[in-house]
Design an enzyme around this catalytic site. Structure first.
Site, mmCIF file in Angstrom:
data_model
loop_
_atom_site.group_PDB
_atom_site.id
_atom_site.type_symbol
_atom_site.label_atom_id
_atom_site.label_comp_id
_atom_site.label_asym_id
_atom_site.label_seq_id
_atom_site.Cartn_x
_atom_site.Cartn_y
_atom_site.Cartn_z
ATOM 1 N N THR A 46 0.825 -1.210 0.000
ATOM 2 C CA THR A 46 0.000 0.000 0.000
ATOM 3 C C THR A 46 0.855 1.254 0.000
ATOM 4 O O THR A 46 0.466 2.280 -0.557
ATOM 5 C CB THR A 46 -0.923 -0.023 1.239
ATOM 6 O OG1 THR A 46 -1.806 -1.118 1.092
ATOM 7 C CG2 THR A 46 -1.740 1.240 1.376
ATOM 8 N N TYR A 60 -7.842 0.003 -4.046
ATOM 9 C CA TYR A 60 -6.670 0.574 -4.726
ATOM 10 C C TYR A 60 -5.767 -0.584 -5.149
ATOM 11 O O TYR A 60 -5.986 -1.736 -4.744
ATOM 12 C CB TYR A 60 -5.918 1.538 -3.789
ATOM 13 C CG TYR A 60 -5.479 0.890 -2.508
ATOM 14 C CD1 TYR A 60 -4.245 0.261 -2.410
ATOM 15 C CD2 TYR A 60 -6.297 0.886 -1.381
ATOM 16 C CE1 TYR A 60 -3.846 -0.353 -1.242
ATOM 17 C CE2 TYR A 60 -5.903 0.278 -0.212
ATOM 18 C CZ TYR A 60 -4.675 -0.339 -0.141
ATOM 19 O OH TYR A 60 -4.283 -0.959 1.013
ATOM 20 N N THR A 126 1.632 -4.229 4.191
ATOM 21 C CA THR A 126 1.477 -4.507 5.628
ATOM 22 C C THR A 126 0.856 -5.885 5.909
ATOM 23 O O THR A 126 0.983 -6.395 7.015
ATOM 24 C CB THR A 126 0.589 -3.442 6.301
ATOM 25 O OG1 THR A 126 -0.705 -3.464 5.708
ATOM 26 C CG2 THR A 126 1.207 -2.065 6.196
ATOM 27 N N ASP A 127 0.173 -6.465 4.894
ATOM 28 C CA ASP A 127 -0.563 -7.705 5.182
ATOM 29 C C ASP A 127 0.348 -8.855 5.625
ATOM 30 O O ASP A 127 -0.032 -9.656 6.476
ATOM 31 C CB ASP A 127 -1.409 -8.123 3.964
ATOM 32 C CG ASP A 127 -2.611 -7.204 3.794
ATOM 33 O OD1 ASP A 127 -2.915 -6.443 4.733
ATOM 34 O OD2 ASP A 127 -3.249 -7.240 2.726
ATOM 35 N N LYS A 199 0.265 -7.447 12.993
ATOM 36 C CA LYS A 199 -0.781 -6.558 12.476
ATOM 37 C C LYS A 199 -2.091 -6.926 13.172
ATOM 38 O O LYS A 199 -2.523 -8.078 13.117
ATOM 39 C CB LYS A 199 -0.899 -6.720 10.959
ATOM 40 C CG LYS A 199 -1.880 -5.740 10.331
ATOM 41 C CD LYS A 199 -1.877 -5.825 8.800
ATOM 42 C CE LYS A 199 -2.836 -4.788 8.226
ATOM 43 N NZ LYS A 199 -2.869 -4.803 6.765
ATOM 44 N N GLU A 312 -2.535 -12.826 21.120
ATOM 45 C CA GLU A 312 -1.383 -12.974 22.014
ATOM 46 C C GLU A 312 -1.595 -14.250 22.820
ATOM 47 O O GLU A 312 -2.681 -14.813 22.837
ATOM 48 C CB GLU A 312 -1.287 -11.787 22.978
ATOM 49 C CG GLU A 312 -1.097 -10.434 22.313
ATOM 50 C CD GLU A 312 0.342 -10.078 22.023
ATOM 51 O OE1 GLU A 312 1.262 -10.635 22.642
ATOM 52 O OE2 GLU A 312 0.553 -9.208 21.151
HETATM 53 C C1 SIN Z 1 -1.023 -3.013 2.750
HETATM 54 O O1 SIN Z 1 0.105 -2.801 2.361
HETATM 55 O O2 SIN Z 1 -1.484 -2.349 3.722
HETATM 56 C C2 SIN Z 1 -1.965 -4.014 2.166
HETATM 57 C C3 SIN Z 1 -1.516 -4.611 0.897
HETATM 58 C C4 SIN Z 1 -0.237 -5.373 1.027
HETATM 59 O O3 SIN Z 1 0.021 -5.990 2.054
HETATM 60 O O4 SIN Z 1 0.524 -5.375 0.054
#
Ligand code: SIN
Length: 356
Positions: A46, A60, A126-127, A199, A312
């Site tokens: 992202t 997106y 982030t995934d 995450k 956790e």
């Molecule tokens: C993100 O980056 O927040 C979601 C998409 C990805 O992990 O590439």
């Protein structure tokens, strides 16, 4: 008509070649001998995502913008470090494979061996960011800062978090205060240990957390402030990947009421060399599920790690297989893959995971 088709064809080929060239090219900022050198490896996500409108933060395309544009979008970076930007992949992190992560780790190993490189930043979706970060934490043995950064809003959004996150990541990678802290995760001004950070929310900016261990520090006006002196997470081990060409298949199975016990068998028949269970509670798996696991261990001698589906928790040694202790399934999986690649026996793997 034919002339038009041929012209279009030539145009398309030229366009593809230009795209390939820009993929291979690395981007450097003008050199300033007084500043530290930081290499930024770009993986996509992202942080490099584009939407049709600046209001769109859900639909997106991740991995659309190249490293050059990401660096150009943050001119203040030039006052902090000399940047060498390298595009490794450009995709949503859900499509990254263990082979991509192994390749990245080897690139970083070569980079940190250069005496003039102060630190490394990895821009990443982030995934699956925490998986790559864990892999790097277990395989890159250096005091130099390695900082994995992402963003929750695409680069086109009003209030995109990517530029500030990237600036902060470079600041962290440039700081001597960041030395000897292992691989770090940086988003939303917080610095976390890759070993513990996960995450926790699919949408919000404050998604990366380590509830029990807490964050290591924060970034204020591009200066990291650490709450503690450098420390090594309990149970962290190191794997030498120099001779590893390929990682073995290890699958994660999710626990739930009435789970299908045969899925574990299928995973092994489909080539899994190890299993990680996202068990209910600490280590609960159903009775028929445990029977299947038990025969898989007996007949195939495969390591089965019991982790937890809760965010956790502590999976203890009261279970049938190898408990993951504090590691969540996705972090335990990379530890198990590295252990299998390194030729560890089931007993050795038990020792690796155990926290005394
Ligand atoms: C993100 O980056 O927040 C979601 C998409 C990805 O992990 O590439």
């Amino acid at each position: 008509m034919w002339g038009f088709i041929v012209t279009c064809g030539i145009f398309l080929v030229l366009l593809c070649q230009l795209r390939l060239l820009s993929k291979r090219k690395s981007k450097s900022t003008p050199y300033n001998a007084l500043l530290p050198n930081v290499t930024v490896f770009a993986m996509g996500g992202t942080i490099a995502g584009c939407a049709n409108s600046s209001l769109e933060i859900v639909n997106y395309i991740p991995g659309s913008v190249g490293i050059e544009k990401l660096i150009e979008a943050v001119p203040a970076i030039k006052a902090i470090a000399n940047i060498n930007g390298v595009q490794v992949t450009n995709m949503g992190s859900e499509n990254l494979t263990p082979a991509d992560v192994l390749k990245l780790a080897k690139l970083i190993l070569a980079e940190v061996a250069k005496p003039n490189v102060h630190g490394i930043v990895i821009t990443h979706g982030t995934d699956s960011l925490e998986e790559t970060a864990m892999f790097l934490d277990l395989t890159i043995s250096t005091a130099k800062p390695i900082v994995v950064v992402g963003a929750m809003r695409p680069s086109t959004a009003i209030g995109a978090d990517g530029p500030m996150n990237l600036l902060n990541a470079v600041a962290v990678a440039s700081s001597n205060q960041s030395m000897g802290r292992g691989t770090l995760v940086l988003l939303n001004d917080r610095i976390g240990s890759a070993f513990y950070t996960t995450k926790t929310n699919g949408n919000t900016l404050d998604t990366f957390k380590s509830y029990e261990a807490g964050s290591l520090g924060i970034v204020l006006n591009q200066k990291p402030f650490y709450f503690f002196s450098p420390a090594v997470p309990t149970g962290k081990v190191f794997f030498d990947i120099y001779n590893i060409k390929q990682l073995p298949r290890v699958d994660i199975l999710y626990g739930y009421q009435g789970l299908n016990p045969k899925l574990a068998e299928s995973a092994v028949h489909l080539g899994a060399k190890g299993l990680v269970l996202a068990a209910m509670g600490a280590t609960s798996w159903t009775d028929d599920g445990n029977e299947v696991i038990s025969s898989l261990i007996r007949e195939h001698n495969i390591p089965v790690v019991y982790s937890h589906r809760t965010a956790e928790g502590y999976s203890s040694n009261s279970c049938l297989g190898i408990p993951s202790y504090f590691l969540n399934p996705q972090k335990a999986r990379y530890m198990l893959m590295l252990a299998i690649s390194s030729g560890y026996s089931i007993r050795d793997i038990e020792g690796l995971f155990s926290i005394k």
